[in-house]
Design an enzyme around this catalytic site. Sequence first.
Site, PDB file in Angstrom:
ATOM      1  N   LEU A 182       0.862  -1.175   0.000  1.00 10.91           N
ATOM      2  CA  LEU A 182       0.000   0.000   0.000  1.00 10.91           C
ATOM      3  C   LEU A 182       0.900   1.228   0.000  1.00 10.91           C
ATOM      4  CD1 LEU A 182      -2.641  -0.924   2.737  1.00 10.91           C
ATOM      5  CD2 LEU A 182      -2.959  -0.978   0.267  1.00 10.91           C
ATOM      6  N   ASP A 183       0.494   2.264  -0.692  1.00 17.83           N
ATOM      7  CA  ASP A 183       1.265   3.497  -0.707  1.00 17.83           C
ATOM      8  C   ASP A 183       1.299   4.129   0.677  1.00 17.83           C
ATOM      9  OD1 ASP A 183       1.776   3.232  -3.405  1.00 17.83           O
ATOM     10  OD2 ASP A 183       0.058   4.451  -3.997  1.00 17.83           O
TER      11      ASP A 183
END
Length: 93
Positions: A71-72
């Site tokens: 996930l960013d």
Amino acid sequence: VVRYSPPERAADPARPRPPITILHQDDDLVVVDKPARFVAHRESAFAANTFLRDVDELVNGGRPLHLVHRLDRDTSGVIIAARTKPASSAVPA
């Protein structure tokens, strides 16, 4: 293809530690809730200061977990990590 890996920096003990909520863990997988504003994976300029490294220390005795997906930094959500490489390959990303 040129691949650049910045030199790993030492962990910063003064940085804020994210809250770690373990949703599930067994012999193969660890599922955690990642809050926003924390880098999830080691393959970044922040390799020593990542959410996954904190999870490694908490649930895997410091041994690196294998990220099934990422996930960013600014994204919150559920992260699945495997304790072994074969377990990470068995989970569809």
